[in-house]
Design a protein around this motif. Structure first.
Motif, short mmCIF file in Angstrom:
data_model
loop_
_atom_site.label_atom_id
_atom_site.label_comp_id
_atom_site.label_asym_id
_atom_site.label_seq_id
_atom_site.Cartn_x
_atom_site.Cartn_y
_atom_site.Cartn_z
N LEU A 102 0.83 -1.21 0.00
CA LEU A 102 0.00 0.00 0.00
C LEU A 102 0.87 1.26 0.00
O LEU A 102 0.60 2.20 -0.75
CB LEU A 102 -0.95 0.00 1.21
CG LEU A 102 -2.07 -1.03 1.19
CD1 LEU A 102 -2.77 -1.07 2.55
CD2 LEU A 102 -3.06 -0.73 0.09
N ALA A 103 1.89 1.28 0.83
CA ALA A 103 2.78 2.44 0.90
C ALA A 103 3.52 2.64 -0.43
O ALA A 103 3.67 3.78 -0.89
CB ALA A 103 3.77 2.28 2.05
N HIS A 104 3.97 1.55 -1.03
CA HIS A 104 4.69 1.63 -2.30
C HIS A 104 3.81 2.26 -3.40
O HIS A 104 4.24 3.17 -4.11
CB HIS A 104 5.16 0.23 -2.72
CG HIS A 104 5.90 0.20 -4.01
ND1 HIS A 104 7.13 0.79 -4.19
CD2 HIS A 104 5.58 -0.35 -5.21
CE1 HIS A 104 7.53 0.60 -5.42
NE2 HIS A 104 6.61 -0.08 -6.07
N PHE A 105 2.58 1.79 -3.52
CA PHE A 105 1.66 2.33 -4.53
C PHE A 105 1.32 3.79 -4.21
O PHE A 105 1.25 4.62 -5.12
CB PHE A 105 0.38 1.49 -4.59
CG PHE A 105 0.45 0.31 -5.50
CD1 PHE A 105 -0.32 0.26 -6.66
CD2 PHE A 105 1.25 -0.78 -5.21
CE1 PHE A 105 -0.28 -0.83 -7.50
CE2 PHE A 105 1.31 -1.88 -6.05
CZ PHE A 105 0.55 -1.90 -7.20
N SER A 106 1.11 4.09 -2.94
CA SER A 106 0.76 5.45 -2.55
C SER A 106 1.92 6.41 -2.82
O SER A 106 1.70 7.52 -3.32
CB SER A 106 0.40 5.49 -1.06
OG SER A 106 0.09 6.80 -0.66
N ASP A 107 3.14 5.98 -2.52
CA ASP A 107 4.31 6.82 -2.79
C ASP A 107 4.47 7.09 -4.28
O ASP A 107 4.82 8.18 -4.69
CB ASP A 107 5.58 6.17 -2.25
CG ASP A 107 5.63 6.13 -0.72
OD1 ASP A 107 4.85 6.85 -0.07
OD2 ASP A 107 6.47 5.37 -0.18
N GLY A 110 0.33 8.51 -5.46
CA GLY A 110 -0.49 9.39 -4.65
C GLY A 110 -1.67 8.64 -4.04
O GLY A 110 -1.72 7.41 -4.05
N LYS A 111 -2.61 9.40 -3.53
CA LYS A 111 -3.76 8.80 -2.85
C LYS A 111 -4.51 7.77 -3.70
O LYS A 111 -4.89 6.72 -3.19
CB LYS A 111 -4.71 9.91 -2.38
CG LYS A 111 -5.82 9.41 -1.51
CD LYS A 111 -6.68 10.53 -0.96
CE LYS A 111 -7.78 9.94 -0.10
NZ LYS A 111 -8.64 10.99 0.46
N GLY A 113 -3.32 5.75 -5.68
CA GLY A 113 -2.50 4.54 -5.67
C GLY A 113 -2.89 3.59 -4.56
O GLY A 113 -2.81 2.36 -4.72
N THR A 114 -3.32 4.15 -3.43
CA THR A 114 -3.75 3.30 -2.32
C THR A 114 -4.97 2.48 -2.71
O THR A 114 -5.02 1.28 -2.45
CB THR A 114 -4.06 4.17 -1.07
OG1 THR A 114 -2.90 4.94 -0.76
CG2 THR A 114 -4.44 3.31 0.11
N ALA A 117 -3.89 -0.20 -5.12
CA ALA A 117 -3.19 -1.27 -4.40
C ALA A 117 -4.18 -2.17 -3.67
O ALA A 117 -4.02 -3.40 -3.65
CB ALA A 117 -2.18 -0.68 -3.41
#
Length: 128
Positions: A102-107, A110-111, A113-114, A117
């Protein structure tokens, strides 16, 4: 014999500056005439724009096919991991690992991406 009535003349500048396109709908003289199917399929207002859109959509379709293939590959790899974890007495899902994903996609994205993911993880959890 009855004669057909003469069409009423438009006030200056009304529809007199429009000419019908191939579909019969009026368009302005600044815009070239084009087929209705081009407009319906692409939403473009010129043949040139329709060509660009058509080419770009073909590329997107190819990218979508690759993305789907990669997700299917990820699902298969995830199944191997889950089977191994379960066979060793562990749980099917590792929440710490999911938080890393989740953090990888969000980084990276952006939002949104969460949310993406979450859907990928949902697909990859499988039904073991």
């Amino acid at each position: 014999m009855r004669s057909s009535p003469r069409p009423q003349e438009n006030p200056p500048g009304a529809l007199s500056r429009f000419r019908p396109c191939r579909s019969g709908a009026p368009h302005s003289p600044e815009e070239p005439a084009m087929s209705t199917t081009v407009t319906e399929k692409t939403g473009a207002r010129t043949d040139e724009a329709a060509a660009v859109i058509t080419g770009a959509r073909e590329r997107i379709d190819a990218l979508d096919d690759r993305i789907i293939g990669l997700i299917q590959e990820r699902m298969a790899v995830s199944a191997v991991i889950q089977e191994s974890r379960i066979a060793s007495g562990g749980r099917r899902v590792n929440l710490n690992r999911e938080m890393e994903v989740l953090a990888h996609f969000s980084d990276a994205l952006g939002k949104p991406g969460t949310g993406l993911a979450m859907k990928v993880l949902e697909l990859c959890r499988g039904r073991i």
